[in-house]
Design an enzyme around this catalytic site. Structure first.
Site, PDB file in Angstrom:
ATOM      1  N   GLU A 410       0.805  -1.224   0.000  1.00  0.00           N
ATOM      2  CA  GLU A 410       0.000   0.000   0.000  1.00  0.00           C
ATOM      3  C   GLU A 410       0.836   1.272   0.000  1.00  0.00           C
ATOM      4  O   GLU A 410       0.479   2.266  -0.649  1.00  0.00           O
ATOM      5  CB  GLU A 410      -0.961  -0.011   1.190  1.00  0.00           C
ATOM      6  CG  GLU A 410      -2.166  -0.919   1.021  1.00  0.00           C
ATOM      7  CD  GLU A 410      -1.876  -2.380   1.272  1.00  0.00           C
ATOM      8  OE1 GLU A 410      -2.732  -3.226   0.957  1.00  0.00           O
ATOM      9  OE2 GLU A 410      -0.773  -2.679   1.796  1.00  0.00           O
ATOM     10  N   HIS A 477     -10.510  -5.414   9.003  1.00  0.00           N
ATOM     11  CA  HIS A 477     -11.021  -5.195   7.645  1.00  0.00           C
ATOM     12  C   HIS A 477     -12.391  -4.511   7.653  1.00  0.00           C
ATOM     13  O   HIS A 477     -13.133  -4.616   6.668  1.00  0.00           O
ATOM     14  CB  HIS A 477     -11.118  -6.516   6.878  1.00  0.00           C
ATOM     15  CG  HIS A 477      -9.815  -7.026   6.352  1.00  0.00           C
ATOM     16  ND1 HIS A 477      -8.815  -7.467   7.182  1.00  0.00           N
ATOM     17  CD2 HIS A 477      -9.327  -7.137   5.089  1.00  0.00           C
ATOM     18  CE1 HIS A 477      -7.768  -7.852   6.454  1.00  0.00           C
ATOM     19  NE2 HIS A 477      -8.060  -7.660   5.179  1.00  0.00           N
TER      20      HIS A 477
END
Length: 673
Positions: A410, A477
């Site tokens: 990321e 998540h």
């Protein structure tokens, strides 16, 4: 592709040898001039000396073409002076003066001089290579022929950013030179205390690129290695890792006495400094006379002294400069009041979900503007267009050069997007879940959000970071971090509640000149956000809230999934004679406080609702702002509806208790009705 040790440099021509000397003299005397100012009290600032590293900067910068780009780090005086930076603007910047390159806002950690090929400087160790990749991606995409050299210290090679960047650059064959200035010290830690690698260039083979180690006290050796790397990059063969080895002769920072060093070794190194050694060599081999080199030194020192003196005489920036350059057009965290609010176009509509509306918007934008590129994990068609199919079909239509499947990294994704935006592209980076914001937050908060401010308004980072708040996926998540993002000056934050809003807001983000975090709700992917979307193109300007339901008794101010919970609550309470107005913020930064105040002034009651944690959440800021402005108008205490102060649990029963819904909104309204 094993690493090599460069043992012998080619013999330089007389002209080249003298030019090496001139640049080494510039670095040597530039460093001395700054240290003299600090010692005498003429200046006060943070400074990281480069004494002993002159040949590295001189050899590397001379090997680059004028148009090639440099990304360097806070110990970058040598690099930027050798690259040809505007001297007075540079010195004024590190002194924090009005005439600095960035009006004194960035200092040495944010030097930027695009006119001289200095694309960016970072104060975060190891972060530069991520951004360099994006600049190189833009250069390759635009076929400029430019090479990007990213300079960093040996200590940075312990940081994951460097490895992420090397891997991505190799996979994409980017025209990048990873230039490691190994000065034997990672701040105050000796080389052999933080790595077992015999030489750092050995790591290059692990990423499928050449690696070479050269004598960093010999400018010709550095020049040869960087020249070969630049030629390779320009030919489309990809990146190279060049390690130049020397010994830092001063402390990590000015005032650091280097008590951590072996004092006999340090004394020996200082008795034979590379600059003096190179000068003696040129005289001994007849390349130049002592008088000729003295003349160069005198010319260089006079130029440096004049620039430094002028910079020191520059005034500090005026206090009103403080709030400029956070956003383009000197915008702030609040939307401009008095805007004419946009309305959706009439005519034909299509029934669409959030996924389809975003996909259509990206498709149309990419067709109209070839500077828009997409980056993310599994977003290409071979991978199915992402986990949620938001980008399905786009790589097949626009090619893998514009829809780039990335490694799972990321920080590398966002860093490349930042660099690409600096290089003239308009990237859209996807972070699969909002939880992963934390993985990339350095690039988001310390770089993307600060480009405009740290460049004094000369550059911006027009990029979009798309991300999604999950559900039923547990503590890592399913989180919403919009408060974190809102607390980052320079970053715009958008969160649509319907497909129609998503299309118009995303189109606005794609043309915005500031970085935008575009938040999507997984719950709305599956029906909640579905509705009619105009067929015609349209923009919903950022900073414009929308009154989704008119009411007279209480205002519910919210966004995202909670808009639907508020509408359900309003419908239920209507049968009890309670008229609820629902205000959908849509944009969290810039915040349309004017619309919120207008609504609450009418209803005299306020409920603020969001699904993220309530403690220190956006609702607290909105409640404080309304309470301050409308204290005498409010008929009841402001109510807040938000998530519990817990991680998001995986068990469905616990998640339902953690996340608020229509029931909690109804309860809050009843408390004050």
């Amino acid at each position: 592709m094993s690493a090599q040790t460069g043992t012998e440099a080619s013999a330089p021509s007389t002209d080249l040898a003298v030019e090496f000397y001139r640049l080494m003299s510039k670095v040597q005397h530039g460093d001395k001039r700054v240290r003299k100012a600090l010692s005498s009290g003429e200046a006060a600032m943070s400074y990281w000396p480069v004494d002993g590293q002159e040949a590295m900067s001189a050899g590397a910068m001379l090997a680059l073409a004028d148009g090639d780009q440099l990304v360097t780090t806070y110990r970058g005086l040598g690099d930027v002076l050798a690259k040809g930076i505007d001297l007075e603007g540079y010195f004024a910047e590190i002194l924090g003066r009005r005439d600095g390159l960035s009006k004194g806002k960035a200092g040495a950690m944010g030097i930027c001089d695009p006119a001289h090929g200095i694309a960016w400087t970072t104060g975060i160790v190891g972060a530069g290579p991520l951004i360099a990749n994006g600049i190189a991606l833009a250069a390759a995409r635009r076929e400029t022929g430019q090479v990007v050299l990213v300079s960093f210290g040996d200590g940075a090679t312990s940081i994951g950013y460097v490895h992420e960047a090397m891997n991505m650059a190799a996979v994409w064959s980017l025209p990048v030179i990873f230039f490691c200035q190994n000065n034997a010290w990672a701040e105050g830690t000796a080389y052999d205390r933080y790595t077992r690698a015999a030489q750092l260039s050995d790591r290059a083979v692990g990423y499928g690129m050449p690696g070479v180690t050269v004598d960093g006290t010999d400018p010709q050796a550095v020049y040869d290695a960087v020249s070969a790397a630049a030629e390779r990059a320009r030919a489309g063969a990809g990146p190279t890792f060049v390690e130049a080895k020397a010994y830092r002769l001063q402390g990590h920072y000015f005032g650091d006495a280097m008590g951590y060093a072996d004092q006999e070794e340090l004394a020996a190194k200082r008795s034979d400094p590379p600059f003096a050694r190179y000068r003696a060599r040129l005289i001994a081999d007849g390349t130049a006379t002592e008088a000729e080199l003295d003349a160069i030194d005198n010319e260089v020192t006079a130029e440096l002294d004049a620039a430094f003196t002028a910079a020191a005489a520059s005034e500090p920036p005026a206090v009103d400069e403080l709030t400029r350059d956070v956003f383009s057009c000197n915008g702030s965290e609040l939307a401009e009041p008095g805007q004419v609010h946009a309305v959706l176009p009439g005519g034909d509509t299509e029934e669409m979900g959030l996924v389809q509306a975003i996909n259509r918007t990206l498709d149309r934008a990419m067709a109209a503007d070839d500077s828009i590129v997409l980056l993310g994990e599994d977003i290409g068609d071979p991978s199915g267009g992402g986990m949620f199919k938001v980008t399905a079909g786009l790589s097949g239509k626009y090619g893998e050069g514009r829809v780039l499947d990335t490694p799972i990294a990321e920080s590398a994704i966002v860093g490349a997007a930042i660099g690409a935006s600096l290089g003239g592209l308009r990237p859209v980076a996807e972070l699969m879940f909002m939880d992963f914001l934390g993985v990339a937050m350095d690039q988001i908060a310390n770089h993307a959000a600060k480009v405009r401010y740290m460049s004094g308004g000369r550059k911006g980072a027009p990029l979009v970071i798309r991300t999604m708040v999950g559900m039923a996926a547990g503590p890592q998540h399913s989180q919403a971090f919009e408060a974190w993002a809102m607390h980052t000056p320079g970053l715009k934050v958008v969160w649509p509640s319907t497909a129609a809003d998503a299309a118009g807001l995303l189109k606005a983000c794609l043309s915005d000149n500031d970085p935008c975090l575009f938040v999507e709700s997984m719950k709305l992917y599956y029906g909640g956000g579905k509705g009619p979307v105009p067929v015609a193109d349209y923009v919903i300007p950022l900073g414009q809230a929308d009154v989704k339901r008119q009411g007279s008794d209480v205002s519910v101010v919210t966004y995202g999934v909670m808009v639907h919970a508020a509408l359900e609550a309003a419908e239920r309470l209507a049968s009890e004679g309670v008229s609820v107005e629902v205000v959908d913020l849509r944009t969290l930064v810039p915040l349309d406080l004017a619309t919120v105040l207008k609504s609450v002034r009418k209803t005299t009651r306020l409920v603020v609702a969001h699904e993220s944690v309530g403690f220190c959440g956006p609702g607290a800021e909105i409640a404080a702002a309304v309470g301050t402005e409308l204290f005498g108008v409010l008929a009841a205490p402001i109510q807040r509806v938000a998530g519990t102060y817990t991680p998001i649990p995986r068990a469905a029963t616990l998640e339902a208790a953690c996340r608020p819904g229509a029931d909690q909104v109804v309860e809050a309204i009843r408390r004050i009705s």
